[in-house]
Write an enzyme that holds these catalytic residues in place. Structure first.
Site, PDB file in Angstrom:
ATOM      1  N   LYS A  27     -50.212  30.609-139.648  1.00  0.00           N
ATOM      2  CA  LYS A  27     -49.808  31.900-139.120  1.00  0.00           C
ATOM      3  C   LYS A  27     -48.368  31.928-138.645  1.00  0.00           C
ATOM      4  O   LYS A  27     -47.728  32.976-138.674  1.00  0.00           O
ATOM      5  CB  LYS A  27     -50.735  32.292-137.965  1.00  0.00           C
ATOM      6  CG  LYS A  27     -50.846  31.246-136.873  1.00  0.00           C
ATOM      7  CD  LYS A  27     -51.989  31.555-135.939  1.00  0.00           C
ATOM      8  CE  LYS A  27     -52.178  30.424-134.918  1.00  0.00           C
ATOM      9  NZ  LYS A  27     -53.340  30.654-134.067  1.00  0.00           N
ATOM     10  N   ASP A 168     -54.181  27.454-126.830  1.00  0.00           N
ATOM     11  CA  ASP A 168     -54.860  27.924-128.043  1.00  0.00           C
ATOM     12  C   ASP A 168     -55.640  26.783-128.679  1.00  0.00           C
ATOM     13  O   ASP A 168     -55.741  26.672-129.888  1.00  0.00           O
ATOM     14  CB  ASP A 168     -53.825  28.474-129.030  1.00  0.00           C
ATOM     15  CG  ASP A 168     -54.464  29.215-130.213  1.00  0.00           C
ATOM     16  OD1 ASP A 168     -55.521  29.842-130.017  1.00  0.00           O
ATOM     17  OD2 ASP A 168     -53.914  29.152-131.324  1.00  0.00           O
ATOM     18  N   ASP A 185     -50.075  21.983-133.018  1.00  0.00           N
ATOM     19  CA  ASP A 185     -49.774  23.411-132.844  1.00  0.00           C
ATOM     20  C   ASP A 185     -49.609  23.782-131.379  1.00  0.00           C
ATOM     21  O   ASP A 185     -50.542  24.232-130.722  1.00  0.00           O
ATOM     22  CB  ASP A 185     -50.846  24.286-133.494  1.00  0.00           C
ATOM     23  CG  ASP A 185     -50.841  24.188-135.009  1.00  0.00           C
ATOM     24  OD1 ASP A 185     -49.837  23.708-135.560  1.00  0.00           O
ATOM     25  OD2 ASP A 185     -51.828  24.587-135.637  1.00  0.00           O
TER      26      ASP A 185
END
Length: 281
Positions: A27, A168, A185
């Site tokens: 993303k 996240d 990430d």
């Protein structure tokens, strides 16, 4: 393969020799396997803000520092320069968090360099030397689920002791290396002491781990590690070796309706994001 334009400057600078293949496209970035001398590494190429879908939510960017007041004003006004500064701050947040956590001994990929919007780091590999799979692509036995859950709880604690909340964390951004899980990430990582939403994000991160591993080890679904960890942190009692019980009894008091509603919204957003990731996967 032919080197993408964004990696050409790293070749010219001598930071990488060749591009082997594209590993994934997510993303907010594309990741390539590259060769650096005798070593195989990976290069994370951040997408431009207009080309990616991840929302730079205010919850994540709260209290992030910028270089000067001019940048801060421009970012607040949403000017072109401000958007560029915000994008640079978003990218450097992951780089800063990665170096900070690696220094603290957290299981994250070892960073090597950050140049021209490209993060050069360790390639997390499996037992065969291939790129390690994400947790959501692996089936676990009861014992494996318990062991990996315990390992990741220790990493969450180690991160928090270093002042960082992932923000996240889920089975989609944890890789299973030959020697265990590795967290990846981190562009949305937040400062535990400086972000008012840090506690909510920590609880969500831990709940994601509980929900995923609880599919293989159902007894984990009854645990309350997130609340226990944050309570210890708030009281200044959390250490990297603090024993955890998974039990927590909240202090009775008035109900914060606004906080409850935010939790509901977060759960709804997380489920939508999870479905999107499953579709991409």
């Amino acid at each position: 393969m032919k080197a993408p334009p964004r990696l050409q400057s790293l070749i010219e600078e001598g930071l990488i020799d060749t591009v082997v293949r594209q590993l994934m496209s997510g993303k907010e970035a594309m990741v390539f396997v590259v060769r650096c001398g005798d070593e195989t590494r990976c290069a994370k190429v951040y997408k431009e803000a207009t080309q990616r879908s991840f929302r730079q939510a205010v919850d994540y960017t709260e209290n992030r520092k910028v270089k000067n007041s001019r940048q801060a004003r421009a970012m607040a006004k949403g000017t072109k320069f401000g958007r560029q500064a915000q994008e640079a701050a978003w990218q450097s947040a992951e780089v800063d968090a990665l170096y900070r956590l690696a220094a603290a001994g957290v299981r994250v990929p070892r960073p090597y360099n950050f140049h021209d919007g490209v993060l050069l780091m360790e390639l997390v590999a499996d037992a065969n030397g291939d790129a390690a799979p994400r947790l959501n692509d692996v089936a676990f036995t009861l014992e494996e689920a318990r062991a990996h859950h315990a390992t990741l709880l220790k990493e969450v604690v180690r991160m928090l002791c270093a002042g960082v909340v992932h923000g996240d964390l889920s089975e989609f951004n944890i890789l299973l290396a030959e020697d265990g899980p590795v967290i990846i990430d981190l562009p949305q990582a937040v400062d535990a002491a400086g972000n008012n939403h840090a506690s909510r994000m920590l609880l969500r991160d831990v709940a994601n781990l509980r929900g995923f591993f609880g599919q293989s080890a159902p007894e984990l679904l009854a645990t309350s590690y997130g609340a226990e960890i944050w309570d210890l942190y708030q009281r200044g009692l959390l250490r990297v070796d603090t024993p955890l019980t998974g039990r927590y009894e909240p202090v009775q008091g008035s109900v914060d309706l606004g906080s409850i509603l935010r939790e509901i919204d977060d759960a709804r957003d997380e489920e939508a994001a999870r479905r999107l990731r499953m579709g991409v996967a």
